[in-house]
Design a protein around this motif. Structure first.
Motif, PDB file in Angstrom:
ATOM      1  N   VAL A 145      -2.460 -11.479 -16.168  1.00 15.68           N
ATOM      2  CA  VAL A 145      -3.778 -10.881 -16.398  1.00 15.68           C
ATOM      3  C   VAL A 145      -4.681 -12.020 -16.858  1.00 15.68           C
ATOM      4  CG1 VAL A 145      -5.117  -9.135 -17.626  1.00 15.68           C
ATOM      5  CG2 VAL A 145      -2.679  -8.712 -17.121  1.00 15.68           C
ATOM      6  N   LEU A 146      -5.723 -12.294 -16.094  1.00 13.87           N
ATOM      7  CA  LEU A 146      -6.583 -13.440 -16.424  1.00 13.87           C
ATOM      8  C   LEU A 146      -7.445 -13.151 -17.649  1.00 13.87           C
ATOM      9  CD1 LEU A 146      -7.623 -14.792 -12.905  1.00 13.87           C
ATOM     10  CD2 LEU A 146      -5.533 -15.179 -14.240  1.00 13.87           C
ATOM     11  N   GLN A 147      -7.985 -14.219 -18.221  1.00 20.62           N
ATOM     12  CA  GLN A 147      -8.623 -14.150 -19.542  1.00 20.62           C
ATOM     13  C   GLN A 147      -9.835 -13.227 -19.570  1.00 20.62           C
ATOM     14  OE1 GLN A 147      -8.422 -16.798 -17.626  1.00 20.62           O
ATOM     15  NE2 GLN A 147     -10.493 -17.540 -17.222  1.00 20.62           N
ATOM     16  N   GLY A 148      -9.991 -12.532 -20.697  1.00 22.25           N
ATOM     17  CA  GLY A 148     -11.187 -11.756 -20.985  1.00 22.25           C
ATOM     18  C   GLY A 148     -11.261 -10.402 -20.302  1.00 22.25           C
ATOM     19  N   LEU A 149     -10.230  -9.976 -19.603  1.00 21.41           N
ATOM     20  CA  LEU A 149     -10.289  -8.725 -18.836  1.00 21.41           C
ATOM     21  C   LEU A 149      -9.818  -7.535 -19.664  1.00 21.41           C
ATOM     22  CD1 LEU A 149      -8.891 -10.062 -15.430  1.00 21.41           C
ATOM     23  CD2 LEU A 149     -11.287  -9.868 -16.187  1.00 21.41           C
ATOM     24  N   VAL A 150     -10.209  -6.338 -19.185  1.00 23.23           N
ATOM     25  CA  VAL A 150      -9.782  -5.089 -19.821  1.00 23.23           C
ATOM     26  C   VAL A 150      -8.983  -4.289 -18.794  1.00 23.23           C
ATOM     27  CG1 VAL A 150     -10.527  -2.934 -20.940  1.00 23.23           C
ATOM     28  CG2 VAL A 150     -11.849  -5.055 -21.276  1.00 23.23           C
ATOM     29  N   VAL A 151      -7.801  -3.860 -19.164  1.00 21.02           N
ATOM     30  CA  VAL A 151      -6.991  -2.985 -18.296  1.00 21.02           C
ATOM     31  C   VAL A 151      -6.966  -1.610 -18.954  1.00 21.02           C
ATOM     32  CG1 VAL A 151      -4.752  -2.623 -17.200  1.00 21.02           C
ATOM     33  CG2 VAL A 151      -5.613  -4.968 -17.538  1.00 21.02           C
ATOM     34  N   GLY A 152      -7.449  -0.592 -18.206  1.00 18.88           N
ATOM     35  CA  GLY A 152      -7.621   0.754 -18.755  1.00 18.88           C
ATOM     36  C   GLY A 152      -6.292   1.454 -19.050  1.00 18.88           C
ATOM     37  N   ALA A 153      -6.379   2.441 -19.900  1.00 18.65           N
ATOM     38  CA  ALA A 153      -5.200   3.153 -20.405  1.00 18.65           C
ATOM     39  C   ALA A 153      -4.300   3.649 -19.264  1.00 18.65           C
ATOM     40  CB  ALA A 153      -5.643   4.338 -21.253  1.00 18.65           C
ATOM     41  N   ARG A 154      -3.014   3.503 -19.475  1.00 15.29           N
ATOM     42  CA  ARG A 154      -1.944   4.005 -18.589  1.00 15.29           C
ATOM     43  C   ARG A 154      -1.881   3.286 -17.231  1.00 15.29           C
ATOM     44  NH1 ARG A 154      -4.463   7.710 -21.146  1.00 15.29           N
ATOM     45  NH2 ARG A 154      -5.871   8.045 -19.404  1.00 15.29           N
ATOM     46  N   THR A 155      -2.742   2.323 -16.991  1.00 16.47           N
ATOM     47  CA  THR A 155      -2.637   1.591 -15.714  1.00 16.47           C
ATOM     48  C   THR A 155      -1.353   0.777 -15.680  1.00 16.47           C
ATOM     49  OG1 THR A 155      -4.926   1.627 -15.064  1.00 16.47           O
ATOM     50  CG2 THR A 155      -3.710  -0.372 -14.478  1.00 16.47           C
ATOM     51  N   PHE A 156      -0.722   0.738 -14.495  1.00 21.13           N
ATOM     52  CA  PHE A 156       0.544   0.029 -14.291  1.00 21.13           C
ATOM     53  C   PHE A 156       0.257  -1.156 -13.379  1.00 21.13           C
ATOM     54  CE2 PHE A 156       4.661  -1.197 -13.118  1.00 21.13           C
ATOM     55  CZ  PHE A 156       5.626  -0.495 -13.837  1.00 21.13           C
ATOM     56  N   VAL A 157       0.470  -2.348 -13.868  1.00 14.17           N
ATOM     57  CA  VAL A 157       0.300  -3.564 -13.057  1.00 14.17           C
ATOM     58  C   VAL A 157       1.677  -3.936 -12.521  1.00 14.17           C
ATOM     59  CG1 VAL A 157      -0.373  -5.990 -13.105  1.00 14.17           C
ATOM     60  CG2 VAL A 157      -1.688  -4.300 -14.435  1.00 14.17           C
ATOM     61  N   GLY A 158       1.825  -3.964 -11.195  1.00 17.33           N
ATOM     62  CA  GLY A 158       3.131  -4.192 -10.571  1.00 17.33           C
ATOM     63  C   GLY A 158       3.644  -5.612 -10.784  1.00 17.33           C
ATOM     64  N   ALA A 159       4.936  -5.780 -10.546  1.00 15.84           N
ATOM     65  CA  ALA A 159       5.567  -7.092 -10.700  1.00 15.84           C
ATOM     66  C   ALA A 159       4.846  -8.133  -9.852  1.00 15.84           C
ATOM     67  CB  ALA A 159       7.032  -6.993 -10.289  1.00 15.84           C
ATOM     68  N   GLY A 160       4.584  -9.286 -10.418  1.00 16.14           N
ATOM     69  CA  GLY A 160       4.016 -10.407  -9.681  1.00 16.14           C
ATOM     70  C   GLY A 160       2.535 -10.303  -9.362  1.00 16.14           C
ATOM     71  N   ALA A 161       1.869  -9.245  -9.783  1.00 22.61           N
ATOM     72  CA  ALA A 161       0.436  -9.093  -9.475  1.00 22.61           C
ATOM     73  C   ALA A 161      -0.381 -10.078 -10.306  1.00 22.61           C
ATOM     74  CB  ALA A 161      -0.008  -7.666  -9.783  1.00 22.61           C
ATOM     75  N   VAL A 162      -1.569 -10.432  -9.786  1.00 28.06           N
ATOM     76  CA  VAL A 162      -2.506 -11.241 -10.572  1.00 28.06           C
ATOM     77  C   VAL A 162      -3.784 -10.411 -10.743  1.00 28.06           C
ATOM     78  CG1 VAL A 162      -3.846 -13.367 -10.720  1.00 28.06           C
ATOM     79  CG2 VAL A 162      -1.548 -13.405  -9.713  1.00 28.06           C
ATOM     80  N   VAL A 163      -4.065 -10.037 -11.974  1.00 30.51           N
ATOM     81  CA  VAL A 163      -5.240  -9.202 -12.269  1.00 30.51           C
ATOM     82  C   VAL A 163      -6.420 -10.139 -12.479  1.00 30.51           C
ATOM     83  CG1 VAL A 163      -6.218  -7.485 -13.848  1.00 30.51           C
ATOM     84  CG2 VAL A 163      -3.764  -7.437 -13.299  1.00 30.51           C
ATOM     85  N   THR A 164      -7.422 -10.038 -11.602  1.00 27.17           N
ATOM     86  CA  THR A 164      -8.554 -10.982 -11.619  1.00 27.17           C
ATOM     87  C   THR A 164      -9.854 -10.328 -12.068  1.00 27.17           C
ATOM     88  OG1 THR A 164      -9.025 -10.493  -9.318  1.00 27.17           O
ATOM     89  CG2 THR A 164      -7.558 -12.372  -9.751  1.00 27.17           C
ATOM     90  N   LYS A 165      -9.851  -8.997 -12.228  1.00 29.95           N
ATOM     91  CA  LYS A 165     -11.048  -8.312 -12.762  1.00 29.95           C
ATOM     92  C   LYS A 165     -10.583  -7.142 -13.606  1.00 29.95           C
ATOM     93  CE  LYS A 165     -11.912  -5.535  -8.577  1.00 29.95           C
ATOM     94  NZ  LYS A 165     -11.926  -4.163  -9.054  1.00 29.95           N
ATOM     95  N   SER A 166     -11.505  -6.582 -14.401  1.00 29.35           N
ATOM     96  CA  SER A 166     -11.136  -5.431 -15.235  1.00 29.35           C
ATOM     97  C   SER A 166     -10.924  -4.217 -14.361  1.00 29.35           C
ATOM     98  CB  SER A 166     -12.235  -5.163 -16.271  1.00 29.35           C
ATOM     99  OG  SER A 166     -12.293  -6.245 -17.180  1.00 29.35           O
ATOM    100  N   HIS A 167     -10.049  -3.316 -14.814  1.00 27.06           N
ATOM    101  CA  HIS A 167      -9.727  -2.108 -14.036  1.00 27.06           C
ATOM    102  C   HIS A 167      -9.771  -0.902 -14.946  1.00 27.06           C
ATOM    103  CE1 HIS A 167      -8.393  -3.899 -10.181  1.00 27.06           C
ATOM    104  NE2 HIS A 167      -8.067  -4.930 -10.933  1.00 27.06           N
ATOM    105  N   PRO A 168     -10.144   0.276 -14.387  1.00 28.39           N
ATOM    106  CA  PRO A 168     -10.176   1.496 -15.197  1.00 28.39           C
ATOM    107  C   PRO A 168      -8.772   2.045 -15.456  1.00 28.39           C
ATOM    108  CG  PRO A 168     -10.882   1.950 -12.951  1.00 28.39           C
ATOM    109  CD  PRO A 168     -10.630   0.473 -13.030  1.00 28.39           C
ATOM    110  N   ALA A 169      -8.745   3.176 -16.134  1.00 33.20           N
ATOM    111  CA  ALA A 169      -7.488   3.827 -16.504  1.00 33.20           C
ATOM    112  C   ALA A 169      -6.776   4.418 -15.290  1.00 33.20           C
ATOM    113  CB  ALA A 169      -7.788   4.939 -17.511  1.00 33.20           C
ATOM    114  N   ASP A 170      -5.491   4.641 -15.447  1.00 34.23           N
ATOM    115  CA  ASP A 170      -4.675   5.451 -14.531  1.00 34.23           C
ATOM    116  C   ASP A 170      -4.597   4.902 -13.111  1.00 34.23           C
ATOM    117  OD1 ASP A 170      -4.004   7.560 -16.465  1.00 34.23           O
ATOM    118  OD2 ASP A 170      -6.163   7.957 -16.432  1.00 34.23           O
ATOM    119  N   ARG A 171      -4.495   3.578 -12.968  1.00 39.08           N
ATOM    120  CA  ARG A 171      -4.321   2.964 -11.651  1.00 39.08           C
ATOM    121  C   ARG A 171      -2.928   2.350 -11.553  1.00 39.08           C
ATOM    122  NH1 ARG A 171      -9.782   2.733  -9.672  1.00 39.08           N
ATOM    123  NH2 ARG A 171     -10.554   4.561 -10.746  1.00 39.08           N
TER     124      ARG A 171
END
Ligand SMILES: CC(C)(COP(=O)(O)OP(=O)(O)OC[C@H]1O[C@@H](n2cnc3c(N)ncnc32)[C@H](O)[C@@H]1OP(=O)(O)O)[C@@H](O)C(=O)NCCC(=O)NCCS
Length: 205
Positions: A171-197
């Motif tokens: 998860v790159l710096q300064g981002l927000v990941v919304g409640a209950r979101t599941f980031v899969g193995a090996g993913a690179v989170v490059t922007k903030s995401h809402p809940a339940d994704r």
């Protein structure tokens, strides 16, 4: 409570699966002995594992607990069940985890071997930072967040309640990941995401 008050309160590891044995290993590494530990599980048929007794939740009788289940929703439910039985949450930190000098580890948290938690990171109750995972400076993990092995959470990140970060995800710096979101193995989170994704891939979407 029936335990002898001259001894430390027994620690109940709730969940006797693979993660439960990893927590047991962390406690052995920290100097705890089997006589002071209890595994708690509804389903496991063994009566003891590594000389530690396995009890049903309804047979527990006071003491401390940590939930050794990665799924945040299941962990919430089991934690409530233990609280309802009068047990108190405690944190388990492997002695070979590295915590910055100003990091506090609240009750119910689990930090496994070779995890690294950087300066001014804030972990809320019942979060898990599993082995080889890293939490960057000033990042905030809300309650029941799970960071799976080898994941890398950069600095100034916010992970809301019940987020899971999969193995080796970033998860790159300064981002927000919304409640209950599941980031899969090996993913690179490059922007903030809402809940339940559920997010996978590079960039994660
Ligand atoms: C993201 C995840 C939750 C999805 O699980 P799921 O809903 O059961 O998904 P499926 O396995 O049915 O896969 C659905 C599709 O997503 C793909 N996929 C699954 N996980 C993926 C990942 N991490 N990265 C990229 N693609 C992924 C699958 O290949 C499949 O693609 P297809 O439809 O083209 O065949 C899961 O795969 C994952 O990454 N979990 C984390 C596991 C982990 O870190 N474990 C550590 C334990 S210690």
């Amino acid at each position: 409570m029936t335990h002898n008050s001259s001894r430390p309160a027994p620690i109940h590891i709730v969940g006797a699966g693979g993660l439960g044995r990893e927590v047991l290993d962390a406690l052995f590494a920290a100097g705890r002995r089997p006589g002071n530990l209890v595994l708690v599980d509804d389903h496991v048929t063994a009566t003891e594992i590594h000389e530690v007794p396995v009890l049903r939740p309804e047979d527990t009788d006071g003491g401390l607990f940590v939930v050794a289940v990665a799924d945040p929703a299941v962990r919430r439910r089991l934690a409530q069940r233990m609280l309802d039985r009068g047990l108190a949450p405690t944190a388990v930190v492997h002695p070979r985890a590295t915590l910055a000098h100003d990091v506090q580890i609240p009750a119910g948290c689990l930090v496994l071997a070779n995890a690294f938690v950087s300066t001014r990171a804030r972990l809320a109750a019942h979060t898990q930072v599993q082995y080889n995972a890293t939490i960057g400076h000033d990042s905030v993990l809300h309650e029941f967040v799970t960071v799976l092995p080898g994941a890398n959470v950069a600095g100034n990140v916010v992970l809301e309640d019940d987020v899971t970060i999969g193995s080796n995800a970033c998860v790159l710096q300064g981002l927000v990941v919304g409640a209950r979101t599941f980031v899969g193995a090996g993913a690179v989170v490059t922007k903030s995401h809402p809940a339940d994704r559920v997010l996978v891939g590079v960039p994660a979407r």
